[in-house]
Scaffold this motif. Structure first.
Motif, PDB file in Angstrom:
ATOM      1  N   GLN A 240     -30.083   2.377  48.336  1.00 32.51           N
ATOM      2  CA  GLN A 240     -30.202   3.790  47.961  1.00 32.51           C
ATOM      3  C   GLN A 240     -31.591   4.281  48.337  1.00 32.51           C
ATOM      4  O   GLN A 240     -32.597   3.786  47.842  1.00 32.51           O
ATOM      5  CB  GLN A 240     -29.970   3.999  46.468  1.00 32.51           C
ATOM      6  CG  GLN A 240     -29.957   5.470  46.081  1.00 32.51           C
ATOM      7  CD  GLN A 240     -29.653   5.702  44.618  1.00 32.51           C
ATOM      8  OE1 GLN A 240     -30.447   5.351  43.752  1.00 32.51           O
ATOM      9  NE2 GLN A 240     -28.486   6.282  44.340  1.00 32.51           N
ATOM     10  N   PRO A 269     -31.529  13.022  34.969  1.00 32.48           N
ATOM     11  CA  PRO A 269     -30.939  11.699  35.221  1.00 32.48           C
ATOM     12  C   PRO A 269     -29.645  11.818  36.027  1.00 32.48           C
ATOM     13  O   PRO A 269     -28.791  12.643  35.716  1.00 32.48           O
ATOM     14  CB  PRO A 269     -30.667  11.163  33.807  1.00 32.48           C
ATOM     15  CG  PRO A 269     -31.584  11.939  32.919  1.00 32.48           C
ATOM     16  CD  PRO A 269     -31.701  13.299  33.533  1.00 32.48           C
ATOM     17  N   ASP A 270     -29.531  10.998  37.067  1.00 39.79           N
ATOM     18  CA  ASP A 270     -28.341  10.981  37.928  1.00 39.79           C
ATOM     19  C   ASP A 270     -27.983  12.393  38.367  1.00 39.79           C
ATOM     20  O   ASP A 270     -26.910  12.918  38.068  1.00 39.79           O
ATOM     21  CB  ASP A 270     -27.169  10.322  37.209  1.00 39.79           C
ATOM     22  CG  ASP A 270     -26.032   9.960  38.178  1.00 39.79           C
ATOM     23  OD1 ASP A 270     -26.208  10.130  39.405  1.00 39.79           O
ATOM     24  OD2 ASP A 270     -24.970   9.530  37.703  1.00 39.79           O
ATOM     25  N   GLU A 272     -27.142  13.638  41.192  1.00 37.15           N
ATOM     26  CA  GLU A 272     -25.934  13.783  42.012  1.00 37.15           C
ATOM     27  C   GLU A 272     -24.697  13.998  41.139  1.00 37.15           C
ATOM     28  O   GLU A 272     -23.866  14.864  41.410  1.00 37.15           O
ATOM     29  CB  GLU A 272     -25.723  12.576  42.918  1.00 37.15           C
ATOM     30  CG  GLU A 272     -26.671  12.516  44.104  1.00 37.15           C
ATOM     31  CD  GLU A 272     -27.866  11.610  43.869  1.00 37.15           C
ATOM     32  OE1 GLU A 272     -28.409  11.082  44.845  1.00 37.15           O
ATOM     33  OE2 GLU A 272     -28.265  11.445  42.692  1.00 37.15           O
ATOM     34  N   SER A 273     -24.570  13.211  40.082  1.00 43.65           N
ATOM     35  CA  SER A 273     -23.408  13.358  39.191  1.00 43.65           C
ATOM     36  C   SER A 273     -23.468  14.669  38.415  1.00 43.65           C
ATOM     37  O   SER A 273     -22.444  15.333  38.207  1.00 43.65           O
ATOM     38  CB  SER A 273     -23.347  12.175  38.219  1.00 43.65           C
ATOM     39  OG  SER A 273     -23.127  10.967  38.917  1.00 43.65           O
TER      40      SER A 273
END
Length: 440
Positions: A240, A269-270, A272-273
């Motif tokens: 990644q 946090p995260d 992309e999600s």
């Protein structure tokens, strides 16, 4: 006849030309026939056109220029491509080259990539000539070949061999941008963001090769090209790359946070999600947060009991602006000393700023037909012909305006099954483009 009266028919007729680009010259079809038809539509209303085959028979391109009121100003290039990716009819609800108009959509391969924009540009060019309209500056209309295979036999060939076709051009508008993304404000009211492409990642196809000693499949093998290449591919596929905030992506995320009241900051946090809260367009946006390197092809061996001397792999690399050198250093660490790499194709990343008179004209055109709209910059995870024109110092944007139904999974239609464009979106886009070209 007004452009809005014929745009649906023009898009449908363009789709009926099977201009499938396989990437292999011998099996690529239809570009010449389609380009010649476009030239006839332009000549019918009085344009002088130039048909150019870009380095290979059948790779047809059509150019025409509408002279503007101020010849001292730089010209504006409106560029579209006529080729499409292949489609298998058995997978579709309608034949992919039917151009069927039904259920409020124009269906077929290229409906959004990008015969919709080709039809809008052609309709407006015809209207302007019929009316005797003189735009603020010269407009060059270009209908191009081979974009779907990187433009080697299209835009890049033309830039290298026919730069005269772009004489005086300072700015360009093409795909992929101008489409709406509907988000919910904190009070529940909808807001349509119109994504203007100001950047696109670099596109590189990298070939990995490992050469080792061939041998019998039953022997102990100190060297094995298949093992080496498989290990390198696995390391690349699992890696990644770091999160990197480019200007275009930062501005998009800031606007998204402002409109939704949600936090899409780099510290989320995260991230992309989190972006999937805005819908399936997150697949495109999420891919612009970091470099990607996706293994796509493997080739080795010719018999089950022979350890082959050579193994190969192909990696699809998409690199953010300014990251190429660091990306290559990382790849070299991942593949190790026994695997060699080479670029099969390499096209640089591109980014411009979201400001200036042309951006103002885009925003005003959108607001003229959608007072709930807002233009915002974004980065495309793929690539367009803009990469070629940027080499001439032309400032490039993606702006093919479409007001889309919120429920339509627009991202999935690119190169997808049942590609289609709403009829209402074509009429809207034609009106917006007309306003834009009146104030460009």
């Amino acid at each position: 006849m007004q452009a809005t009266d014929e745009v649906v028919d023009l898009v449908s007729r363009l789709i009926r030309f099977d201009t499938s680009n396989t990437g292999v010259a011998e099996t690529t079809v239809g570009e010449r026939e389609c380009a010649e038809w476009v030239a006839r539509q332009l000549e019918e209303v009085g344009y002088v056109t130039e048909y150019v085959e870009s380095g290979m028979p059948g790779r047809g391109n059509v150019f025409t220029r509408l002279e503007g009121a101020d010849p001292e100003r730089g010209a504006l290039l409106i560029h579209v491509h006529l080729d499409v990716v292949p489609a298998q009819a058995q997978d579709w609800s309608v034949h992919p080259f039917s151009g069927s108009v039904q259920d409020g959509y124009v269906w077929g391969r290229g409906a959004i990539d990008m015969k919709d924009m080709a039809g809008m540009a052609l309709a407006l060019a015809r209207q302007f000539k019929r009316e005797g309209y003189v735009p603020p500056r010269d407009i060059v209309f270009a209908f191009l070949a081979d974009e779907e295979a990187g433009g080697r036999w299209g835009s890049h060939w033309l830039v290298d061999n026919r730069p005269d076709l772009f004489e005086g051009v300072t700015e360009a508008v093409g795909e992929v941008g101008g489409f709406s993304l509907t988000v919910d404000r904190p009070d529940g009211t909808p807001r349509r963001l119109y994504l203007v492409e100001t950047a696109e990642k670099g596109l590189s196809w990298m070939k990995l090769t490992c050469n080792a000693r061939a041998g019998h499949g039953s022997f102990l093998a100190a060297e094995n090209a298949v093992t080496e290449i498989a290990s390198a591919v696995a390391r690349i596929g699992a890696h990644q790359f770091p999160l990197v905030m480019t200007e275009s992506v930062s501005e998009f995320l800031k606007a998204l946070s402002e409109e939704t009241g949600l936090d899409f900051s780099p510290d989320t946090p995260d991230l992309e999600s989190a972006l999937f809260k805005i819908g399936n367009i997150a697949r495109i946006i999420g891919a612009t947060l970091r470099d990607t390197a996706n293994p796509t092809m493997l080739n080795a061996g010719y018999k089950a009991n022979v350890i082959p001397q050579q193994a190969e792999a192909v990696i699809d690399c998409r690199v953010l602006p300014g990251r190429q050198a660091e990306f290559e250093r990382t790849i070299d660490e991942l593949i190790g000393p026994n695997v060699q790499r080479e670029w099969v194709m390499h096209l640089d990343a591109y980014e411009t700023t979201f400001d200036g008179d042309l951006v103002d004209a885009m925003n005003e055109a959108v607001l003229a037909y959608d007072d709930a709209g807002r233009t915002v910059p974004y980065m495309l995870s793929g690539g367009t012909d803009a990469k070629a024109f940027a080499r001439l110092g032309i400032r490039c944007f993606g702006f093919a305006p479409l007001k889309l139904p919120p429920e339509l999974d627009f991202a999935a239609l690119f190169h997808g099954v049942d590609e289609r464009v709403p009829v209402e979106s074509l009429v809207f886009g034609t009106n917006v483009l007309e306003h834009f070209l009146h104030h460009c």
